[in-house]
Design an enzyme around this catalytic site. Structure first.
Site, PDB file in Angstrom:
ATOM      1  NE  ARG A 157       5.157  -3.745  -1.397  1.00 40.60           N
ATOM      2  CZ  ARG A 157       4.180  -4.255  -2.163  1.00 40.60           C
ATOM      3  NH1 ARG A 157       3.641  -5.411  -1.860  1.00 40.60           N
ATOM      4  NH2 ARG A 157       3.752  -3.622  -3.236  1.00 40.60           N
ATOM      5  CD  GLU A 171       4.447  -0.426 -12.698  1.00 38.15           C
ATOM      6  OE1 GLU A 171       4.501  -0.427 -11.451  1.00 38.15           O
ATOM      7  OE2 GLU A 171       5.424  -0.631 -13.430  1.00 38.15           O
TER       8      GLU A 171
HETATM    9  P1  AMP Z   1       1.193   3.381  -8.374  1.00 35.53           P
HETATM   10  O1  AMP Z   1      -0.200   3.704  -7.967  1.00 35.53           O
HETATM   11  O2  AMP Z   1       1.319   2.993  -9.796  1.00 35.53           O
HETATM   12  O3  AMP Z   1       2.162   4.486  -7.983  1.00 35.53           O
HETATM   13  O4  AMP Z   1       1.607   2.085  -7.606  1.00 35.53           O
HETATM   14  C1  AMP Z   1       2.004   2.176  -6.305  1.00 35.53           C
HETATM   15  C2  AMP Z   1       1.534   1.000  -5.510  1.00 35.53           C
HETATM   16  O5  AMP Z   1       1.703  -0.240  -6.186  1.00 35.53           O
HETATM   17  C3  AMP Z   1       2.352   0.929  -4.276  1.00 35.53           C
HETATM   18  O6  AMP Z   1       1.503   0.635  -3.187  1.00 35.53           O
HETATM   19  C4  AMP Z   1       3.362  -0.149  -4.534  1.00 35.53           C
HETATM   20  O7  AMP Z   1       3.519  -0.944  -3.396  1.00 35.53           O
HETATM   21  C5  AMP Z   1       2.810  -0.953  -5.681  1.00 35.53           C
HETATM   22  N1  AMP Z   1       3.750  -1.104  -6.796  1.00 35.53           N
HETATM   23  C6  AMP Z   1       3.602  -0.583  -8.046  1.00 35.53           C
HETATM   24  N2  AMP Z   1       4.602  -0.927  -8.844  1.00 35.53           N
HETATM   25  C7  AMP Z   1       5.428  -1.679  -8.105  1.00 35.53           C
HETATM   26  C8  AMP Z   1       6.669  -2.324  -8.370  1.00 35.53           C
HETATM   27  N3  AMP Z   1       7.256  -2.277  -9.577  1.00 35.53           N
HETATM   28  N4  AMP Z   1       7.249  -3.005  -7.366  1.00 35.53           N
HETATM   29  C9  AMP Z   1       6.667  -3.064  -6.139  1.00 35.53           C
HETATM   30  N5  AMP Z   1       5.509  -2.479  -5.835  1.00 35.53           N
HETATM   31  C10 AMP Z   1       4.889  -1.786  -6.797  1.00 35.53           C
END
Ligand code: AMP
Length: 175
Positions: free
Chosen positions: A63, A100
């Site tokens: 995205r 996550e």
């Molecule tokens: P993080 O590395 O945990 O900050 O996760 C960020 C990446 O995972 C980004 O590229 C987001 O598009 C995706 N992502 C993580 N959690 C979500 C969520 N709750 N909703 C949508 N996309 C998420």
């Protein structure tokens, strides 16, 4: 941000509970992308007043590509994709990290940056911050300078911001 802009963005982002796994509330931006005014407002606000200050926008798969490419166009900057492992065709640099839901490796082309390039990193969601942190590391390892990270949404309860000390972070919406 103007209240009307915040309302426009908020009303075009939907929560998908338990996707892609139980316990995760996925922030789905496809309604926002489908809506011309919401999409252009998001791009305008992510670009901010960085015109002339940025050489390269980095978009994080997938995205971050959709949002980052029009931001790059608007800023008069180039665009560099940071991709999941095994997708980029030429020689890459890579780094692995926790996210996550699961673990991941991301890559960038080794010749993507000139030393000293001013780089703005764009993604849709900052969750744990692992992806953004890993991206910042890749950019810096290439000798370029991260001037900021701009995201549409920050999930503040996951404290992702703490993984980006000293990096200007702009989040349009906080949850
Ligand atoms: P993080 O590395 O945990 O900050 O996760 C960020 C990446 O995972 C980004 O590229 C987001 O598009 C995706 N992502 C993580 N959690 C979500 C969520 N709750 N909703 C949508 N996309 C998420």
């Amino acid at each position: 941000m103007a209240d009307e802009h915040r309302e426009l963005l908020l009303s075009h982002i939907r929560d998908i509970p338990d996707w892609p796994e139980p316990g995760i509330v996925f922030k789905d931006i496809t309604p926002l992308l489908r809506h011309p005014a919401a999409f252009s407002t998001a791009v305008d606000l992510l670009a901010g007043s960085e015109r002339g200050q940025v050489d390269v926008v980095v978009g994080i798969e997938a995205r971050g590509f959709i949002l980052g490419a029009p931001v790059a166009h608007q800023l008069g900057a180039g665009f560099v994709p940071v991709r999941k492992e095994g997708k980029l065709p030429a020689s890459t640099s890579s780094t692995s990290y926790q996210l996550e839901y699961g673990a991941a490796t991301i890559e960038v082309h080794q010749d993507a940056f000139e030393p000293g390039d001013r780089v703005l990193v764009v993604d849709d969601v900052l969750a744990t911050g692992g992806t953004a942190h890993a991206t910042v590391e890749l950019v810096r390892a290439a000798g370029a300078e991260v001037v900021g990270v701009s995201v549409l949404m920050e999930l503040t309860f996951l404290n992702g911001r703490d993984k980006l000390p000293g990096v200007p972070l702009a989040a349009l919406l906080s949850f």
